[in-house]
Design a protein around this motif. Sequence first.
Motif, PDB file in Angstrom:
ATOM      1  N   ASN A  76      -3.442  12.065  -1.842  1.00  0.00           N
ATOM      2  CA  ASN A  76      -4.204  12.938  -0.938  1.00  0.00           C
ATOM      3  C   ASN A  76      -4.449  12.228   0.387  1.00  0.00           C
ATOM      4  N   ALA A  77      -3.440  11.497   0.841  1.00  0.00           N
ATOM      5  CA  ALA A  77      -3.584  10.681   2.049  1.00  0.00           C
ATOM      6  C   ALA A  77      -2.560  11.116   3.085  1.00  0.00           C
ATOM      7  N   GLN A  78      -3.025  11.471   4.258  1.00  0.00           N
ATOM      8  CA  GLN A  78      -2.163  11.908   5.350  1.00  0.00           C
ATOM      9  C   GLN A  78      -2.026  10.800   6.377  1.00  0.00           C
ATOM     10  N   THR A  79      -0.812  10.268   6.538  1.00  0.00           N
ATOM     11  CA  THR A  79      -0.572   9.236   7.543  1.00  0.00           C
ATOM     12  C   THR A  79      -0.783   9.830   8.931  1.00  0.00           C
ATOM     13  N   THR A  80      -1.589   9.164   9.757  1.00  0.00           N
ATOM     14  CA  THR A  80      -1.888   9.696  11.087  1.00  0.00           C
ATOM     15  C   THR A  80      -1.356   8.822  12.223  1.00  0.00           C
TER      16      THR A  80
ATOM     17  N   THR B 147       0.859  -1.178   0.000  1.00  0.00           N
ATOM     18  CA  THR B 147       0.000   0.000   0.000  1.00  0.00           C
ATOM     19  C   THR B 147       0.895   1.227   0.000  1.00  0.00           C
ATOM     20  N   LEU B 148       0.793   2.048  -1.046  1.00  0.00           N
ATOM     21  CA  LEU B 148       1.601   3.261  -1.112  1.00  0.00           C
ATOM     22  C   LEU B 148       0.741   4.455  -0.715  1.00  0.00           C
ATOM     23  N   ILE B 149       1.256   5.267   0.214  1.00  0.00           N
ATOM     24  CA  ILE B 149       0.525   6.418   0.743  1.00  0.00           C
ATOM     25  C   ILE B 149       1.287   7.693   0.418  1.00  0.00           C
ATOM     26  N   GLU B 150       0.635   8.612  -0.306  1.00  0.00           N
ATOM     27  CA  GLU B 150       1.257   9.874  -0.711  1.00  0.00           C
ATOM     28  C   GLU B 150       0.388  11.042  -0.259  1.00  0.00           C
ATOM     29  N   PHE B 151       1.022  12.021   0.394  1.00  0.00           N
ATOM     30  CA  PHE B 151       0.302  13.184   0.929  1.00  0.00           C
ATOM     31  C   PHE B 151      -0.250  14.076  -0.182  1.00  0.00           C
ATOM     32  N   ALA B 152       0.520  14.269  -1.257  1.00  0.00           N
ATOM     33  CA  ALA B 152       0.103  15.164  -2.336  1.00  0.00           C
ATOM     34  C   ALA B 152      -1.011  14.534  -3.177  1.00  0.00           C
ATOM     35  N   ASP B 153      -1.511  15.326  -4.141  1.00  0.00           N
ATOM     36  CA  ASP B 153      -2.624  14.832  -4.944  1.00  0.00           C
ATOM     37  C   ASP B 153      -2.180  13.958  -6.104  1.00  0.00           C
TER      38      ASP B 153
ATOM     39  N   GLU C 299     -11.288   8.633   7.742  1.00  0.00           N
ATOM     40  CA  GLU C 299     -10.152   7.912   8.322  1.00  0.00           C
ATOM     41  C   GLU C 299     -10.164   6.467   7.831  1.00  0.00           C
ATOM     42  N   HIS C 300      -8.980   5.927   7.554  1.00  0.00           N
ATOM     43  CA  HIS C 300      -8.860   4.551   7.074  1.00  0.00           C
ATOM     44  C   HIS C 300      -7.794   3.815   7.876  1.00  0.00           C
ATOM     45  N   LEU C 301      -8.023   2.529   8.104  1.00  0.00           N
ATOM     46  CA  LEU C 301      -7.054   1.653   8.764  1.00  0.00           C
ATOM     47  C   LEU C 301      -6.735   0.501   7.823  1.00  0.00           C
ATOM     48  N   VAL C 302      -5.445   0.318   7.537  1.00  0.00           N
ATOM     49  CA  VAL C 302      -5.001  -0.773   6.672  1.00  0.00           C
ATOM     50  C   VAL C 302      -4.228  -1.780   7.519  1.00  0.00           C
ATOM     51  N   PRO C 303      -4.750  -2.988   7.703  1.00  0.00           N
ATOM     52  CA  PRO C 303      -3.993  -4.004   8.453  1.00  0.00           C
ATOM     53  C   PRO C 303      -2.768  -4.445   7.652  1.00  0.00           C
ATOM     54  N   LEU C 304      -1.619  -4.525   8.314  1.00  0.00           N
ATOM     55  CA  LEU C 304      -0.383  -4.948   7.652  1.00  0.00           C
ATOM     56  C   LEU C 304       0.675  -5.261   8.695  1.00  0.00           C
ATOM     57  N   GLU C 305       1.843  -5.665   8.205  1.00  0.00           N
ATOM     58  CA  GLU C 305       2.925  -6.074   9.120  1.00  0.00           C
ATOM     59  C   GLU C 305       4.166  -5.183   9.053  1.00  0.00           C
ATOM     60  N   GLY C 306       4.261  -4.318   8.042  1.00  0.00           N
ATOM     61  CA  GLY C 306       5.461  -3.498   7.918  1.00  0.00           C
ATOM     62  C   GLY C 306       5.183  -2.166   7.265  1.00  0.00           C
ATOM     63  N   VAL C 307       5.956  -1.142   7.661  1.00  0.00           N
ATOM     64  CA  VAL C 307       5.829   0.199   7.097  1.00  0.00           C
ATOM     65  C   VAL C 307       7.226   0.700   6.730  1.00  0.00           C
TER      66      VAL C 307
ATOM     67  N   LYS D 175      -2.790   3.942   9.832  1.00  0.00           N
ATOM     68  CA  LYS D 175      -3.972   4.778   9.683  1.00  0.00           C
ATOM     69  C   LYS D 175      -3.628   5.998   8.825  1.00  0.00           C
ATOM     70  N   PHE D 176      -4.559   6.370   7.937  1.00  0.00           N
ATOM     71  CA  PHE D 176      -4.377   7.593   7.170  1.00  0.00           C
ATOM     72  C   PHE D 176      -5.731   8.268   6.960  1.00  0.00           C
ATOM     73  N   LYS D 177      -5.664   9.581   6.745  1.00  0.00           N
ATOM     74  CA  LYS D 177      -6.881  10.365   6.517  1.00  0.00           C
ATOM     75  C   LYS D 177      -6.931  10.838   5.080  1.00  0.00           C
ATOM     76  N   ASP D 178      -8.091  10.664   4.457  1.00  0.00           N
ATOM     77  CA  ASP D 178      -8.312  11.191   3.108  1.00  0.00           C
ATOM     78  C   ASP D 178      -8.422  12.705   3.214  1.00  0.00           C
ATOM     79  N   ARG D 179      -7.503  13.434   2.590  1.00  0.00           N
ATOM     80  CA  ARG D 179      -7.445  14.885   2.726  1.00  0.00           C
ATOM     81  C   ARG D 179      -8.585  15.587   1.978  1.00  0.00           C
ATOM     82  N   VAL D 180      -9.295  14.881   1.129  1.00  0.00           N
ATOM     83  CA  VAL D 180     -10.434  15.467   0.411  1.00  0.00           C
ATOM     84  C   VAL D 180     -11.731  15.242   1.170  1.00  0.00           C
ATOM     85  N   SER D 181     -11.985  13.996   1.541  1.00  0.00           N
ATOM     86  CA  SER D 181     -13.243  13.676   2.218  1.00  0.00           C
ATOM     87  C   SER D 181     -13.148  13.793   3.731  1.00  0.00           C
ATOM     88  N   GLY D 182     -11.932  13.692   4.264  1.00  0.00           N
ATOM     89  CA  GLY D 182     -11.759  13.703   5.715  1.00  0.00           C
ATOM     90  C   GLY D 182     -11.950  12.349   6.357  1.00  0.00           C
TER      91      GLY D 182
END
Length: 521
Positions: free
Chosen positions: A410-414, A381-387, A436-444, A427-434
């Motif tokens: 547009n995802a802010q890691t929280t 899962t790739l998370i990028e703050f910008a659009d 919150e999302h949780l992605v289960p995983l084992e490594g970051v 956990k990350f927040k969608d910067r457009v809709s606001g």
Amino acid sequence: MLDQALKNQLAAYLQRVTQPFELVASLDDSQTSREMQELLETIAGLSAHITLRTDGQDARRPSFALQRPGSDHQLRFAGLPLGHEFTSLVLALLWTGGHPPKVEPELIEQIQALDGDFAFEVYMSLSCHNCPDVVQALSLMAILNPKVKTTVIEGGAFKAEVEAREVMAVPMVFLNGEVFGSGRMLLEEIVAKLDTGSAAREAAKLDEKAPYDMLVVGGGPAGAAAAVYAARKGIRTGVAAERMGGQTNDTMAIENYISVLETDGPKFAAAIEAQVRHYGVDVMNLQQATALIPAESEGGLVQVKLANGATLKARSVVLSTGARWRNVNVPGEQEYKNKGVAYCPHCDGPLFKGKRVAVIGGGNSGVEAAIDLAGIVAHVTLIEFADQLKADAVLVAKLKSLPNVTIHVNAQTTEITGADGKVNGIKFKDRVSGDEHLVPLEGVFVQIGLVPNTEWLKGTVELSRFGEIVVDAKGHTNVPGVFAAGDCTTVPYKQIVIAAGEGAKAALSAFDHLIRLPAAA
């Protein structure tokens, strides 16, 4: 196991073996054991001084020890030391066979004088480019001092052991069953941790050094280039560095340094250190600068204070302290560092084989990491703050073609979440809709750029709002006699070739400054 070209190369190296020793293998009926026996038979067949026994009784199988007759020295490899660790194996064979290591005599004496009971276990992966430094350091210590026992463990061959001991980053070192350290460590660092009086002795030696004409602070490409250019002018030059090579030690492949078609970071770092030493530069490794004191008058001495309490003096100073990986600074990052939070996909990626991971960052480093990991892990899962992703278009296209990658912009890691001491989600927040999302995983894997190593200069040298040293076109800072170069400065485009050029420029500017000073009385 080895092709003919590699056998020929190994045979040439083993001609340097002058003392007899045994390879004592502890084997089982696994495929890895059969491959190990084939490798050891090849080695023994290439030198009359090396014999092979297969009656070893060690609990870790497959493994083999290097033993001199009548000696208590113990060095063991568990699993096959191939890949990046083949060089470590060759050096261990040479050192055990009497070939002298390229280590300062004072450090060898310090290792031989260590008194205690030191049983090291170092976990490594064959794709880790930071592991060989640690493996080779601990191997040499075991060969030089019988009170040091070292076992090198290839994590892929001992997965159950790796999981049981919660090894989630390599190299990971245990001493007498307890965690000793993780990540790249130099021989000097390891010895210093064991020899508690060494820091005070080192500080006293540094305090006694005569002033330099030019002191370079930092040993990456910028610092190395500055030192070489200064030394070639015939002036007294010193380099105080936390680690020679700087960030290049953590770089996997270098393919854009002009005249060098392809190399890797550790080789490049070793090459630039060798060139610096070739010119007689006084290299002071493992030294962290903590304060800069400007000269009191024109032509006076600039002082650099070090973490061990020593003070170095110079008529001119070139600051080339580089940068480090930027932290994402969210809850869970520090708590789970090396327990699921990682910064080097090449080193630690294999430990997450078949698992789910996230990559934070959509620049070149982040997208390259995601592509690399996608070939090893179950899902990325790739998370990028910008659009949008900031990486090169060809990399983005490659990433989007992979079936086991999900991209969130547009995802802010929280938060990085965990349980039982290990990462279990992000956990990350969608910067457009606001939302919150949780992605289960084992490594970051955190890949969000660099921050300059300049905190120690605040209030002394002018810094930009990003913490970079402000320099002009010639590398001058706002402090007379102090120059700067490389990734720690405001010069754009943080590239090895640019840092090297800026280092040369800063040294030439510093030399120009020196020759224009009033003649000493």
